[in-house]
Structure formats: C-alpha cells, structure tokens
Design a protein around this motif. Sequence first.
Motif, PDB file in Angstrom:
ATOM      1  N   ALA A 145       0.846  -1.200   0.000  1.00 49.91           N
ATOM      2  CA  ALA A 145       0.000   0.000   0.000  1.00 49.91           C
ATOM      3  C   ALA A 145       0.882   1.250   0.000  1.00 49.91           C
ATOM      4  O   ALA A 145       0.645   2.196  -0.765  1.00 49.91           O
ATOM      5  CB  ALA A 145      -0.925   0.003   1.219  1.00 49.91           C
ATOM      6  N   LEU A 146       1.904   1.248   0.842  1.00 49.82           N
ATOM      7  CA  LEU A 146       2.792   2.410   0.940  1.00 49.82           C
ATOM      8  C   LEU A 146       3.551   2.623  -0.374  1.00 49.82           C
ATOM      9  O   LEU A 146       3.601   3.737  -0.916  1.00 49.82           O
ATOM     10  CB  LEU A 146       3.768   2.214   2.098  1.00 49.82           C
ATOM     11  CG  LEU A 146       4.695   3.390   2.425  1.00 49.82           C
ATOM     12  CD1 LEU A 146       3.894   4.610   2.857  1.00 49.82           C
ATOM     13  CD2 LEU A 146       5.690   3.021   3.521  1.00 49.82           C
ATOM     14  N   ALA A 147       4.138   1.534  -0.891  1.00 54.27           N
ATOM     15  CA  ALA A 147       4.985   1.657  -2.089  1.00 54.27           C
ATOM     16  C   ALA A 147       4.150   1.996  -3.322  1.00 54.27           C
ATOM     17  O   ALA A 147       4.517   2.877  -4.108  1.00 54.27           O
ATOM     18  CB  ALA A 147       5.749   0.361  -2.318  1.00 54.27           C
ATOM     19  N   TYR A 148       3.026   1.305  -3.493  1.00 52.54           N
ATOM     20  CA  TYR A 148       2.186   1.540  -4.671  1.00 52.54           C
ATOM     21  C   TYR A 148       1.620   2.968  -4.631  1.00 52.54           C
ATOM     22  O   TYR A 148       1.660   3.712  -5.622  1.00 52.54           O
ATOM     23  CB  TYR A 148       1.064   0.500  -4.714  1.00 52.54           C
ATOM     24  CG  TYR A 148       0.333   0.379  -6.050  1.00 52.54           C
ATOM     25  CD1 TYR A 148       0.563   1.240  -7.109  1.00 52.54           C
ATOM     26  CD2 TYR A 148      -0.609  -0.633  -6.241  1.00 52.54           C
ATOM     27  CE1 TYR A 148      -0.106   1.107  -8.313  1.00 52.54           C
ATOM     28  CE2 TYR A 148      -1.292  -0.778  -7.447  1.00 52.54           C
ATOM     29  CZ  TYR A 148      -1.039   0.111  -8.480  1.00 52.54           C
ATOM     30  OH  TYR A 148      -1.704  -0.008  -9.666  1.00 52.54           O
ATOM     31  N   MET A 159      -9.458  -5.729 -10.516  1.00 53.60           N
ATOM     32  CA  MET A 159     -10.154  -4.861  -9.572  1.00 53.60           C
ATOM     33  C   MET A 159      -9.168  -4.121  -8.669  1.00 53.60           C
ATOM     34  O   MET A 159      -9.498  -3.132  -8.044  1.00 53.60           O
ATOM     35  CB  MET A 159     -11.103  -5.690  -8.681  1.00 53.60           C
ATOM     36  CG  MET A 159     -12.278  -6.291  -9.404  1.00 53.60           C
ATOM     37  SD  MET A 159     -13.495  -5.034  -9.778  1.00 53.60           S
ATOM     38  CE  MET A 159     -13.327  -4.980 -11.539  1.00 53.60           C
ATOM     39  N   GLY A 160      -7.946  -4.620  -8.605  1.00 59.78           N
ATOM     40  CA  GLY A 160      -6.935  -4.008  -7.743  1.00 59.78           C
ATOM     41  C   GLY A 160      -7.050  -4.521  -6.334  1.00 59.78           C
ATOM     42  O   GLY A 160      -8.075  -4.357  -5.680  1.00 59.78           O
ATOM     43  N   SER A 161      -6.033  -5.177  -5.853  1.00 59.32           N
ATOM     44  CA  SER A 161      -6.096  -5.731  -4.505  1.00 59.32           C
ATOM     45  C   SER A 161      -4.702  -5.856  -3.910  1.00 59.32           C
ATOM     46  O   SER A 161      -3.725  -6.094  -4.617  1.00 59.32           O
ATOM     47  CB  SER A 161      -6.765  -7.107  -4.569  1.00 59.32           C
ATOM     48  OG  SER A 161      -6.719  -7.703  -3.298  1.00 59.32           O
ATOM     49  N   LEU A 162      -4.631  -5.669  -2.595  1.00 64.43           N
ATOM     50  CA  LEU A 162      -3.353  -5.813  -1.889  1.00 64.43           C
ATOM     51  C   LEU A 162      -3.353  -7.087  -1.046  1.00 64.43           C
ATOM     52  O   LEU A 162      -2.403  -7.363  -0.318  1.00 64.43           O
ATOM     53  CB  LEU A 162      -3.128  -4.607  -0.969  1.00 64.43           C
ATOM     54  CG  LEU A 162      -3.224  -3.220  -1.613  1.00 64.43           C
ATOM     55  CD1 LEU A 162      -3.241  -2.138  -0.538  1.00 64.43           C
ATOM     56  CD2 LEU A 162      -2.061  -2.989  -2.552  1.00 64.43           C
ATOM     57  N   ILE A 163      -4.439  -7.859  -1.159  1.00 63.57           N
ATOM     58  CA  ILE A 163      -4.626  -9.016  -0.270  1.00 63.57           C
ATOM     59  C   ILE A 163      -3.823 -10.218  -0.763  1.00 63.57           C
ATOM     60  O   ILE A 163      -3.683 -10.437  -1.964  1.00 63.57           O
ATOM     61  CB  ILE A 163      -6.128  -9.391  -0.205  1.00 63.57           C
ATOM     62  CG1 ILE A 163      -6.924  -8.164   0.256  1.00 63.57           C
ATOM     63  CG2 ILE A 163      -6.372 -10.553   0.740  1.00 63.57           C
ATOM     64  CD1 ILE A 163      -8.401  -8.307   0.074  1.00 63.57           C
ATOM     65  N   ASP A 164      -3.346 -11.004   0.208  1.00 66.91           N
ATOM     66  CA  ASP A 164      -2.693 -12.297  -0.068  1.00 66.91           C
ATOM     67  C   ASP A 164      -1.470 -12.195  -0.978  1.00 66.91           C
ATOM     68  O   ASP A 164      -1.217 -13.074  -1.786  1.00 66.91           O
ATOM     69  CB  ASP A 164      -3.696 -13.287  -0.690  1.00 66.91           C
ATOM     70  CG  ASP A 164      -4.779 -13.659   0.299  1.00 66.91           C
ATOM     71  OD1 ASP A 164      -4.535 -13.522   1.512  1.00 66.91           O
ATOM     72  OD2 ASP A 164      -5.871 -14.053  -0.143  1.00 66.91           O
ATOM     73  N   ARG A 165      -0.747 -11.094  -0.861  1.00 62.17           N
ATOM     74  CA  ARG A 165       0.521 -11.001  -1.591  1.00 62.17           C
ATOM     75  C   ARG A 165       1.643 -11.365  -0.623  1.00 62.17           C
ATOM     76  O   ARG A 165       1.621 -10.958   0.530  1.00 62.17           O
ATOM     77  CB  ARG A 165       0.748  -9.575  -2.128  1.00 62.17           C
ATOM     78  CG  ARG A 165       0.226  -9.326  -3.541  1.00 62.17           C
ATOM     79  CD  ARG A 165      -1.227  -9.557  -3.700  1.00 62.17           C
ATOM     80  NE  ARG A 165      -1.748  -9.200  -5.024  1.00 62.17           N
ATOM     81  CZ  ARG A 165      -2.974  -9.395  -5.394  1.00 62.17           C
ATOM     82  NH1 ARG A 165      -3.850  -9.967  -4.572  1.00 62.17           N
ATOM     83  NH2 ARG A 165      -3.374  -9.037  -6.590  1.00 62.17           N
ATOM     84  N   SER A 166       2.618 -12.122  -1.137  1.00 65.88           N
ATOM     85  CA  SER A 166       3.707 -12.560  -0.266  1.00 65.88           C
ATOM     86  C   SER A 166       4.765 -11.461  -0.165  1.00 65.88           C
ATOM     87  O   SER A 166       4.745 -10.486  -0.904  1.00 65.88           O
ATOM     88  CB  SER A 166       4.347 -13.819  -0.844  1.00 65.88           C
ATOM     89  OG  SER A 166       4.981 -13.486  -2.065  1.00 65.88           O
ATOM     90  N   CYS A 224      -0.391  -5.825  -7.905  1.00 57.81           N
ATOM     91  CA  CYS A 224      -1.632  -5.459  -7.203  1.00 57.81           C
ATOM     92  C   CYS A 224      -2.800  -5.112  -8.115  1.00 57.81           C
ATOM     93  O   CYS A 224      -3.884  -4.789  -7.616  1.00 57.81           O
ATOM     94  CB  CYS A 224      -1.391  -4.256  -6.299  1.00 57.81           C
ATOM     95  SG  CYS A 224      -0.023  -4.464  -5.190  1.00 57.81           S
ATOM     96  N   GLY A 225      -2.608  -5.116  -9.433  1.00 53.53           N
ATOM     97  CA  GLY A 225      -3.702  -4.720 -10.311  1.00 53.53           C
ATOM     98  C   GLY A 225      -3.794  -3.205 -10.421  1.00 53.53           C
ATOM     99  O   GLY A 225      -2.986  -2.472  -9.848  1.00 53.53           O
ATOM    100  N   ALA A 226      -4.807  -2.762 -11.177  1.00 53.10           N
ATOM    101  CA  ALA A 226      -4.926  -1.331 -11.462  1.00 53.10           C
ATOM    102  C   ALA A 226      -5.642  -0.598 -10.335  1.00 53.10           C
ATOM    103  O   ALA A 226      -6.724  -0.999  -9.921  1.00 53.10           O
ATOM    104  CB  ALA A 226      -5.677  -1.142 -12.775  1.00 53.10           C
ATOM    105  N   ILE A 227      -5.012   0.469  -9.839  1.00 52.53           N
ATOM    106  CA  ILE A 227      -5.623   1.300  -8.799  1.00 52.53           C
ATOM    107  C   ILE A 227      -5.583   2.745  -9.289  1.00 52.53           C
ATOM    108  O   ILE A 227      -4.518   3.256  -9.641  1.00 52.53           O
ATOM    109  CB  ILE A 227      -4.885   1.156  -7.449  1.00 52.53           C
ATOM    110  CG1 ILE A 227      -5.082  -0.266  -6.905  1.00 52.53           C
ATOM    111  CG2 ILE A 227      -5.389   2.187  -6.438  1.00 52.53           C
ATOM    112  CD1 ILE A 227      -4.309  -0.587  -5.651  1.00 52.53           C
ATOM    113  N   GLY A 228      -6.739   3.375  -9.330  1.00 52.10           N
ATOM    114  CA  GLY A 228      -6.827   4.702  -9.947  1.00 52.10           C
ATOM    115  C   GLY A 228      -6.905   5.851  -8.970  1.00 52.10           C
ATOM    116  O   GLY A 228      -7.095   5.658  -7.767  1.00 52.10           O
ATOM    117  N   PHE A 229      -6.744   7.046  -9.516  1.00 51.49           N
ATOM    118  CA  PHE A 229      -6.999   8.343  -8.897  1.00 51.49           C
ATOM    119  C   PHE A 229      -5.984   8.815  -7.848  1.00 51.49           C
ATOM    120  O   PHE A 229      -5.908  10.000  -7.568  1.00 51.49           O
ATOM    121  CB  PHE A 229      -8.413   8.411  -8.298  1.00 51.49           C
ATOM    122  CG  PHE A 229      -9.463   8.404  -9.368  1.00 51.49           C
ATOM    123  CD1 PHE A 229      -9.681   9.534 -10.138  1.00 51.49           C
ATOM    124  CD2 PHE A 229     -10.203   7.262  -9.641  1.00 51.49           C
ATOM    125  CE1 PHE A 229     -10.626   9.529 -11.159  1.00 51.49           C
ATOM    126  CE2 PHE A 229     -11.152   7.252 -10.662  1.00 51.49           C
ATOM    127  CZ  PHE A 229     -11.369   8.388 -11.419  1.00 51.49           C
TER     128      PHE A 229
END
Lengths: 234, 319
Positions: free
Chosen positions: B51-54, B168-175, B239-244
């Motif tokens: 979350a911080l890096a992205y 959809m963009g997600s930060l869940i379950d990433r190692s 993490c997929g596409a996260i906008g704005f």
Amino acid sequence: MNALLAAKSVAISGRLAETCLSIGRGQLVCLVGPNGSGKTSLLHGLAGVGTASGEVRVDGIDPKGLAPNRRQRLFTYLPASRDLKWPLSAADLIALGLPRGACSEETVARLELGGMLERRVDQMSTGERSRVLIARALAPDPKLLLLDEPTANLDPLWQLKLMAYLRELAHDRGKAILLAVHDLDVALHSADRLIMMQDGRVAADGEPQALLKSPHMKAIFGIERHSGAWRPAC
Amino acid sequence: MSRGIFILFPLAAAAFFVSLLLPSLGALMERDTALFTAIFVELRLPRALLALAYGAMLGASGAAIQALFANPLASPDLTGTTSGAALGAVVTAYLFGFTAPLALSAGSVIGALGALSLLLALAGPRAETATLLLSGLAISALAGALTTLALALAPSPFAFYDAYDWLMGSLIDRSLSQAAFACAPALTCILLLMRLAPALDSLTLGEEVAEAIGYDVGRTRLWVVCLTALGVGACVAICGAIGFVGLIAPIFSRRLTRGHPGRAILPAALIGGILLLTADLVVRTAPLGRTLPIGVVTALLGAPFFLWLVGHMRWKLGR
C-alpha cells in the motif's frame, strides 16, 4: 573590440543558415526583421535551444555541458512567450532554478516588483508577468542577455524604463545584450548596433541610424521613413 | 519548501503502523505466537508495504507526469498508463500465469511504456487539457477493450476469474517476495524521479528556457516516461490497477511546495502512500461483511474529486 559573445557557424536546420556573430562587452545589440526572418531562431541557436548546432563561446567559455548555475552566470534567455503553466508567486518564479539568495534586490527594485512578489503570476496582467520574467532573466547576474521581445506587452512608459535599464546594464556594467524587437523606434533610440535578419540569415549589421536610413529597410521590411514616421514603401 | 512536508513523514509512518496493527492482534499474540507471527509477517507486512509503495509510486509518477505535461489533470490512470500496464499484465498472465511476478512485471512495464509512448505521440509533450484527456481516454478505451477481449478469450474459467479479480486491484494475499517485486522498483523509481525535480521545475519557465538553463528536456521526458512505466508497471503487475491516487496526491502536494511541480514529487509520494494505506484501512474495516476491492474504493473517492477538479478548472477558465 573585446568580444563577450563569439558564435561560429551557428545554425538550426530549416530555420537559421550558418551564422557567425560576435558581440562586445558593454554592447546593446538589437535584432530586427520581419516575422519569420529568423530573430528567435538566432537567439535559440546562441542559447543552445532545440537542434541548434555550431560553436558558441561566452567570455571564452563553451556553455555546453556546464551545470545550470554556472551556465546562468554566463548567459540567460528570455523567450517571447509569457505563457506560464503553473501559478507560482512572482518571488518563486524569479528565484526558480537559481542558487538560494541569488534573486537580485536591485533588479526587483528597478522593475518595481517589490509590492507584488507574493502575488501569483496567473493573477497578474501580461505586462506585469513580462516584468517578472525579465527579472528572472536578470536575477543570475549573467554576462550575456539574450532577450526575445522584452518590450512586448509593456506600456510605453515601461518600454522606456526597461530600455534605459538595459542600456545602463550594458554601458555601466559591461554586459552584452542581444534583444529581438519589432519596434524600430526602440531599436533606433536604444541600440549601439543593429542586426537585420531576413530569410534565416543576417542581411545587414551596423550602426542603427545608418542602417535604418539605408535601402535595406525598403528591401527587408517594405517600409521607409518619411517626416519621422514609418510608411509602406512605394 | 513548506514545513507541512515534514508532517507527512510521521503521518506516513503512523498510517503504516496503524495498517500493520489494526485490527488488533493482541489476544492472538498471547494465545498463539506462531500464528500471530505468520499473520503479521506473511499477510499484514506485505500488504502495508505494498500500500505504501504503490501509493507512493502513483503519487510520485503523477507529480512527474503533471510537471512534464504542465497539466494538473495528467496522472498514470488518466493518461492510460495504468490500463496499458494492466493489459500487458493480463496478456502475460495468460502466457505465464499470475504466479510469475518477473514475467508479469515485464509485461506490465511494456504495456505502460506502450501507453505512455502512444500518449506522447498523440497529444505531444505539452498537451492542452482537452487533447491530453481525449488522448488518455482513447488509450484507456483501447487498452480496456483489448483487456476485455483477453478476458473473453481466457483459456479457462479459472484464468478468467483470476484476471478479473486481479483487475479490480487488490493488496490481499501477496507474499513478501511479491511485495519486493513491486517495492524495490517503486522505491528506485521514486528516488530517480526526485532527481529530475530541478529540471521539471525549470519547465515552468517553458521548454526553451529549461534548455537554455542547461537541462536536456528530451532526456528528462524520456526518464519520466521510463521511470513511470517501470514503477507503475511493477506495482500494477503485483496489485492490479488502482486509480486516482496519482491524480489527487500531486494536487495536494503542490500546495505544500508553493506550486513548484518538480519539488512536489517527494510530498506527492508521501501523500500517495498515506492515501492508499488509508483506503486499505477503509477496505479492511468497512462493515459490509465482505472485502471490497481497493481499486473500487479509490475510484469511489477519486472520481468525485476528478469531477470537482474539471468543474473548478472550467470555472477558472471561463471566469
């Protein structure tokens, strides 16, 4: 003559033919010519803008590859456009890209910007914005000034004040100044030397009074002077 | 530079630690230390780091792109960069699967680079707002259509579901190793973008003056495009596409730098990180009974802001 600017074979493909030029210390030179004659291109060539080629020496130094701070001590360039995309304050714009504290108080005072330093440039008139940009060009205290239509957008009083200040900078401080102007009277009254451009090359170079009375005026501009006023040539 | 910037560092650190610690795992720590460590190290740490890096990468690249185009409406998503990266990643995923981060990153970076290059070719380097938005819209639409086509041609329903979920963009379950694939390029790109700040600031005076001062505008443009494509592409791959975020963060950031677009890169990175950490906290704590995709949350918050911004600019121009 002690040349401060020495340019050899400066050219821009399709816009400026190979040009050699030197300007002495303490000389104010006006660049005149019809629209599209190559005034801005010559300034670009000397400032190293775009695809300019050739050899330029300012005070014997090649500005190419110099760090921005050192380069701005040698020369600065004022473009014809007064369009600014970001709404900075006048103080921030004048100090932009300069070493801390390099903003010349004298320049700010001479251009009467003291009262508007905190105002944003997008809230200023074009004339006020011009003065801020001129102050930005003067702030690094460069040895050579390349100014593209510095008097454009200024009212008559400010045109006179600015030209008087530029003459002072040239004659009393030994700066070399090359400025493109459209107003032939400004050139006539202020310049130590006049360069006429035509079709991307220097067509004439000499003393203003002599040049403005020469047949070049008719050939290049299509105008001539009658009873102190410019008229279309017959 | 405003002192407000220095508040951003503790704020970002606070958001990071809150993201690590909430909801509280105190009871679990006492009951089962091994499970607590596993949850902390394998779930929460990569999620907070991502979350911080992205967010930081989106903020920094948004600020750099806005400075480059001299336009406050430029951002990785509105210029089609994110869509291009997503298309590149989906196509790569079909070839190598979603568990090959290196291949995914490469595909994503190539997609982002293609989109940004197309934008520069279509809109030009100093695009007017309308041209920039229309070109970005066209590229996003094209990349979106091609992504949908790729989904429709999914080799299996599982591949379709994986790709759809990821889009959809997600930060869940990433190692942690996946997080490293996004964080390392993002951090490197942010630091390199920060080095371009003086050149980007000088563009305020126009390209000609920036070149006369001694900055190579063409090289600066190339660096911004490549670093944005690399950093955003690497994050999109994981993490997929996260906008704005890349649109909003620079706008607030420039308020802290008195309008300087280049200097805004660092604060925009911090604000972007804080925004995405906060959005992730909203995702985790929203009482909906199920997890929302974070891309949906940022879009729900960002789209009204974007509309306000367009209206505000129109009002200013028409004044």
